[in-house]
Design a protein around this motif. Structure first.
Motif, short mmCIF file in Angstrom:
data_model
loop_
_atom_site.label_atom_id
_atom_site.label_comp_id
_atom_site.label_asym_id
_atom_site.label_seq_id
_atom_site.Cartn_x
_atom_site.Cartn_y
_atom_site.Cartn_z
N UNK A 622 -22.93 -35.62 47.22
CA UNK A 622 -21.60 -35.34 46.67
C UNK A 622 -21.63 -35.28 45.15
N UNK A 623 -22.38 -36.23 44.54
CA UNK A 623 -22.51 -36.19 43.08
C UNK A 623 -23.17 -34.90 42.62
N UNK A 624 -24.21 -34.49 43.36
CA UNK A 624 -24.88 -33.23 42.99
C UNK A 624 -23.92 -32.05 43.12
N UNK A 625 -23.13 -32.04 44.23
CA UNK A 625 -22.16 -30.96 44.42
C UNK A 625 -21.11 -30.97 43.33
N UNK A 626 -20.63 -32.18 42.96
CA UNK A 626 -19.63 -32.27 41.89
C UNK A 626 -20.21 -31.77 40.57
N UNK A 627 -21.48 -32.17 40.30
CA UNK A 627 -22.11 -31.71 39.07
C UNK A 627 -22.28 -30.18 39.08
N UNK A 628 -22.71 -29.67 40.24
CA UNK A 628 -22.84 -28.22 40.33
C UNK A 628 -21.49 -27.52 40.22
N UNK A 629 -20.44 -28.19 40.79
CA UNK A 629 -19.10 -27.62 40.67
C UNK A 629 -18.65 -27.58 39.21
N UNK A 630 -18.96 -28.67 38.47
CA UNK A 630 -18.63 -28.68 37.04
C UNK A 630 -19.38 -27.58 36.30
N UNK A 631 -20.69 -27.46 36.61
CA UNK A 631 -21.46 -26.40 35.96
C UNK A 631 -20.91 -25.02 36.35
N UNK A 632 -20.55 -24.89 37.64
CA UNK A 632 -19.96 -23.61 38.06
C UNK A 632 -18.64 -23.34 37.34
N UNK A 633 -17.85 -24.39 37.12
CA UNK A 633 -16.59 -24.23 36.41
C UNK A 633 -16.84 -23.79 34.98
N UNK A 634 -17.89 -24.42 34.35
CA UNK A 634 -18.22 -24.02 32.98
C UNK A 634 -18.68 -22.56 32.93
N UNK A 635 -19.53 -22.21 33.91
CA UNK A 635 -19.97 -20.82 33.97
C UNK A 635 -18.80 -19.87 34.21
N UNK A 636 -17.84 -20.32 35.04
CA UNK A 636 -16.67 -19.49 35.33
C UNK A 636 -15.84 -19.28 34.07
N UNK A 637 -15.64 -20.35 33.30
CA UNK A 637 -14.89 -20.22 32.05
C UNK A 637 -15.60 -19.29 31.09
N UNK A 638 -16.90 -19.45 31.02
CA UNK A 638 -17.67 -18.59 30.12
C UNK A 638 -17.58 -17.13 30.56
N UNK A 639 -17.65 -16.90 31.90
CA UNK A 639 -17.52 -15.53 32.40
C UNK A 639 -16.13 -14.96 32.11
N UNK A 640 -15.08 -15.80 32.22
CA UNK A 640 -13.72 -15.33 31.92
C UNK A 640 -13.59 -14.96 30.45
N UNK A 641 -14.17 -15.83 29.57
CA UNK A 641 -14.12 -15.50 28.14
C UNK A 641 -14.82 -14.18 27.86
N UNK A 642 -16.00 -14.02 28.48
CA UNK A 642 -16.75 -12.78 28.25
C UNK A 642 -16.00 -11.57 28.78
N UNK A 643 -15.35 -11.74 29.96
CA UNK A 643 -14.59 -10.62 30.52
C UNK A 643 -13.35 -10.32 29.67
N UNK A 644 -12.74 -11.33 29.06
CA UNK A 644 -11.59 -11.10 28.18
C UNK A 644 -12.01 -10.36 26.92
N UNK A 645 -13.18 -10.75 26.38
CA UNK A 645 -13.66 -10.05 25.19
C UNK A 645 -13.93 -8.59 25.49
N UNK A 646 -14.48 -8.31 26.68
CA UNK A 646 -14.80 -6.93 27.04
C UNK A 646 -13.58 -6.18 27.55
N UNK A 647 -12.52 -6.91 27.82
CA UNK A 647 -11.32 -6.24 28.27
C UNK A 647 -11.34 -5.88 29.73
N UNK A 648 -12.24 -6.49 30.49
CA UNK A 648 -12.34 -6.20 31.92
C UNK A 648 -11.40 -7.06 32.72
N UNK A 649 -11.50 -6.91 34.02
CA UNK A 649 -10.66 -7.71 34.89
C UNK A 649 -11.33 -9.03 35.19
N UNK A 650 -10.63 -9.96 35.81
CA UNK A 650 -11.19 -11.27 36.13
C UNK A 650 -12.31 -11.13 37.13
#
Length: 983
Positions: A622-650
């Motif tokens: 569970x701890x590993x899944x939570x950590x991976x979920x946090x990392x996935x959330x960080x990656x998701x935020x980073x992908x959203x920022x990158x998509x906003x900069x490029x003007x693409x969709x979510x």
């Protein structure tokens, strides 16, 4: 190791190196690029690079480079594009196979070119010498030079591909295809050694697959597709092994197939099972395991009859006849009857193993010989209807051999049946998986079986038979072969017989009362005798029997009473024993219950520990899944920022479950999409630039032509002007040269004179130089001579000094040895003198002792005589009495030395008197030390008792008054000096 920012640059450089003939450098460039960690993301250009890389590896036969490159490319393609890896591997195998075929065709062409009428005329001398020295033919040599290296590389290619694909679930079909092609390679070129290695490699791959089950891309054998691929590979291996006649490997392949079926617990298709049992029949026939061969045929018959709907009646009869004949030719006796316990255990294990391979489940607790035996197989064939499907000749043969008792006519009736059976056989039209059936191969074994049956039946009828008669009864073999067959039967206790060659007879013995051959006859004989006895002596009526029994009724009652008492005591003892056993059983039950309770408690403890570990692992997960979920959330935020900069969709839909793996896959997909879009944009831009450049060139073409024409006219005018200028300048230079010639022509006379003078000067200097050189050579020669003489003189002096030194040392050694020798001689003389002195002293001591004894004896005699004073005569006239006394001295018993005795005798004879002796010689009481006798250490004198030091006789033997006078005067000096001898 050079690095490239783009793979295209490495590919371009490799192609440039290939064009200039530097394939090794090109291969190294591509190898560095593929093994580099910089280019680990798959690109389309990498596939082209791999194609070029494997082409270079194949051309240069670099198997290790190819293996390293394919392993690195597998790492790149495994999670992105496995199809690319498959294409590269197929291309690699295609190139290797093509090169091997080209080498083989080239070798065949070379062999055909060498196949001429006059070999001696076409061969060169060096070829003849090579053939004589090596002892090889042209084909062997060409194969070794051309074909063998490419075959080795092709074999290495198959091994490399199998090693790369062994644990890849996405390329199982390619792995199976590679294994099939490797099998066909071994089959086509008769490579038995490589086939064994290939079977071992595939077997180890399967073992490792089962051993390491936690691998990431491990193939799943439980899936039908994977199982079918693995089974097809094993069956192809089995077919090739039988085609190459590698029966040991074929048996191992059968075991592999059976192990694979047991592993997945699934039954293969009937078509594969038919191939399985068909190959088993061949393997067991080659190994002379006739019983297992018959069971394999029985299983094959069952499969064909059950699943083959197109099986014709003729093919069914042929298969059934094969089954019956295979069962009949099994020897009718047990070979393990006289075996040891270890051999029986081994035979039992072997039977279990073979039964599992054939498909019969046996209980290992029971004797497997009863389950897999000739009799059980024949009874099963009859019960399953196999016998009814066989041909009539086979049925008649079965009845004659198993149910008829014809000892004299058995062989004659069987022989025509065997002749007819041998004609049956051929390829089965409706059963393609079954090999060609030929019943003629069973004839020798059946003839041996007929021989055994004839011997068995004859032994039951006859006790003795002539050898000629027995040979006529068995027309199949000579008697020597019959004798060998009988020896084998006697060894396994099938028959009992002896062959007497001296009398020319065969003696049949009894096997014993408990033998199988006599048990039925004795039983029938016993029953017949009982019937005859009942007929001769019929049983009496009951009344007479009761009257006979009443006579001994009392004894019978007593015996019965004793028997009942004994039975009662036995019952009591049994009750006590039963009670004791019950108590013991209760005690054992209690101990078993306590033990079971302890085991239950330990199991509960282990369960609690396992549950605790499980909860702990769940928490960690569970701890590993939570950590991976946090990392996935960080990656998701980073992908959203990158998509906003490029003007693409979510990039992620709302409410969708997001994991780290999903994000990574989507990121890779996004990168690929962006890269593809970028490539499209670049292609579009390149197309636009192409159009613009083409339009520019179309507009500039007429302007360039006009400028070119103007330039031609200008250059033509310039050329004419420069040509006229050059003609004028040439004319001026010619005139100047003529004037210079006229000016220099006046110097010709001076030139000759100067040349002659310089020639003389050169000759003079040359002579001087030669003289100077000769002087230098002479001086150097003299210098070398002087140096050589000096060296010789120095060497001679050194040798002389060395020789003198050696002579001096030798002389010193000789002198030292001489001194040692003289010293030894002197010491020996001194020792000799000392020994003589000691000898003389011993003699003096002995004489002194004798003298004292003599004195003591005379003193005792003188005491009895009266004393007479001595007569002193100092005048010369007194010499006569003294001489008389001296002459009379020897008679007194005193010792006189020999030389004095001779003088005294001469004096007596010649009338000469002895020198006068003084009576008072020692009157002074002392003796001069210069001639006095030496004193011994014990105080005794060393002078003889009868003479003094100079050999004079001792006159002390006279009366005491003459020898010593106390108070008397001393002798005169004249008398002393006259009596002293000269020194």
């Amino acid at each position: 190791m050079s690095t490239y920012a783009k793979p295209e640059a490495a590919l371009n450089q490799a192609e440039a190196l290939i064009n200039v003939g530097q394939k090794q450098d090109a291969l190294q460039v591509l190898h560095d690029l593929i093994t580099s960690k910089r280019h680990r993301a798959w690109q389309k250009i990498l596939e082209k690079i791999m194609f070029k890389y494997v082409e270079l590896c194949v051309d240069m036969r670099r198997g290790k480079f190819a293996k390293d490159g394919l392993i690195q490319y597998r790492i790149v393609c495994q999670q992105v594009n496995v199809t690319s890896l498959e294409e590269v591997i197929k291309h690699f195998m295609h190139l290797s196979t093509e090169k091997a075929e080209q080498a083989r065709s080239q070798a065949q062409a070379l062999e055909e070119a060498l196949d001429v009428d006059d070999l001696e005329a076409d061969k060169r001398p060096e070829d003849l010498m090579l053939s004589y020295v090596s002892g090889e033919k042209g084909k062997d040599r060409s194969d070794r030079e051309l074909v063998t290296p490419w075959f080795k590389f092709l074999w290495e290619t198959y091994r490399t591909v199998l090693e790369i694909l062994r644990n890849n679930s996405k390329l199982e079909a390619l792995y199976a295809m590679t294994a099939h092609r490797a099998f066909q390679f071994c089959k086509q070129y008769k490579r038995t050694t490589e086939f064994r290695r290939l079977c071992e490699i595939i077997r180890n791959h399967l073992l490792n697959l089962n051993k390491y089950r936690d691998q990431r891309d491990r193939p799943d054998l439980s899936s039908p597709e994977s199982l079918q691929l693995y089974l097809d590979t094993r069956f192809e291996q089995l077919k090739v092994a039988t085609d190459l006649q590698l029966w040991q490997e074929a048996f191992y392949s059968v075991e592999d197939i059976h192990g694979l079926m047991c592993m997945v617990k699934k039954t293969p298709k009937p078509s594969l099972l038919v191939v399985y049992y068909a190959k088993l029949t061949e393997i067991f026939w080659i190994s002379s395991s006739h019983l297992y061969h018959a069971y394999a045929w029985f299983k094959l018959f069952t499969l064909q009859k059950t699943y083959n709907k197109n099986l014709s009646l003729k093919d069914l009869q042929l298969i059934a006849s094969s089954v019956v004949l295979a069962a009949l030719l099994v020897v009718p006796y047990d070979r393990s009857r006289s075996a040891s316990h270890l051999e029986l255990e081994n035979e039992k294990d072997r039977n279990l193993r073979m039964a599992n391979l054939i498909g019969f489940e046996l209980d290992p607790k029971f004797d497997s010989r009863e389950a897999l035996s000739r009799s059980s197989l024949l009874s099963e064939l009859v019960s399953k209807g196999v016998m009814s499907c066989a041909t009539q000749e086979v049925k008649d043969l079965y009845n004659l051999l198993e149910h008829e008792f014809l000892p004299l006519d058995l062989a004659s009736k069987v022989q025509p049946l065997l002749a007819k059976i041998s004609k049956y056989g051929g390829k089965l039209a409706s059963a393609s998986s079954v090999p060609e059936v030929q019943l003629s191969r069973y004839i020798p074994a059946l003839e041996k079986l007929v021989t055994l049956r004839v011997l068995q039946q004859v032994s039951e009828v006859y006790q003795m038979m002539r050898i000629e008669s027995l040979s006529q009864m068995i027309p199949f073999f000579d008697f020597a072969v019959v004798e060998k067959i009988s020896v084998e039967a006697v060894k396994h206790n099938f028959i009992a017989m002896k062959i007497d060659h001296m009398r020319g007879v065969v003696v049949f013995c009894n096997l014993g009362l408990e033998s199988d051959g006599l048990r039925d006859h004795l039983t029938i004989f016993t029953q017949s005798l009982n019937k005859v006895r009942a007929m001769i002596y019929p049983p009496a009526n009951k009344a007479s029997k009761l009257g006979d029994m009443l006579a001994g009724l009392g004894e019978i009652v007593d015996k019965e009473h004793k028997r009942l008492l004994a039975r009662k005591s036995i019952i009591e003892k049994r009750k006590e024993e039963h009670e004791r056993q019950l108590i013991e059983m209760e005690r054992e039950e209690e101990s078993r219950r306590l033990k079971q309770q302890k085991i239950t408690e330990e199991a509960e403890q282990k369960r609690l520990v396992a549950e605790f570990e499980h909860r702990k692992n769940q928490r960690i997960l569970r701890e590993i899944e939570e950590r991976e979920l946090e990392e996935a959330q960080a990656l998701l935020e980073e992908a959203e920022k990158r998509s906003k900069k490029k003007g693409g969709k979510k990039p992620i839909l709302e409410g969708e479950k997001v994991t780290k793996q999903t994000l990574m896959e989507r990121a890779l997909t996004e990168q690929l999409r962006e890269r593809q879009e970028m490539e499209k944009k670049l292609q579009k831009l390149a197309k636009t630039m192409d159009y613009l450049e083409r339009a520019k060139r179309e507009e500039a073409a007429p302007l360039i032509d006009a400028a070119f024409q103007r330039r031609l006219e200008e250059e033509k005018v310039l050329h004419e002007r420069e040509q006229q200028l050059e003609v004028e300048l040439s004319r001026q230079r010619h005139d100047g040269d003529l004037r210079e010639k006229y000016r220099l022509s006046r110097m010709l006379d001076n030139k000759e004179r100067v040349l002659n003078r310089r020639r003389v000067e050169v000759d003079r200097r040359k002579v001087e130089r030669e003289e100077r050189i000769s002087l230098i050579i002479k001086a150097r020669k003299q210098e070398r001579e002087a140096k050589r003489k000096k060296i010789f003189y120095v060497r001679t002096e050194e040798e002389k000094i060395k020789r003198l030194r050696e002579e001096e040392e030798a002389r010193k050694r000789e002198e030292a040895e001489k001194r040692k020798k003289e010293e030894a001689e002197r010491q020996a003389k001194l020792d000799e003198l000392a020994e003589k002195q000691r000898q003389r002293e011993r003699e003096l001591d002995e004489k002194e002792r004798l003298r004292k004894e003599a004195i003591l004896g005379r003193s005792s005699d003188g005491a009895s005589k009266p004393f007479e004073p001595p007569v002193r005569t100092s005048e010369p006239g007194s010499a006569a009495p003294a001489a008389a006394a001296a002459a009379a001295a020897p008679t007194s018993g005193k010792y006189i030395p020999r030389h004095l005795r001779a003088k005294m005798e001469g004096a007596g004879v010649g009338g000469q008197s002895a020198p006068p002796q003084s009576e008072e010689r020692w009157a002074g009481g002392t003796r001069p030390e210069q001639w006095g006798p030496s004193r011994r250490t014990d105080g005794s004198s060393q002078v003889p008792p009868e003479a003094d030091r100079w050999g004079r006789p001792d006159d002390r033997s006279g009366p005491p008054s003459d020898r010593w006078r106390p108070g008397g005067g001393s002798r005169s000096s004249s008398t002393w000096s006259s009596s002293r001898p000269p020194r």
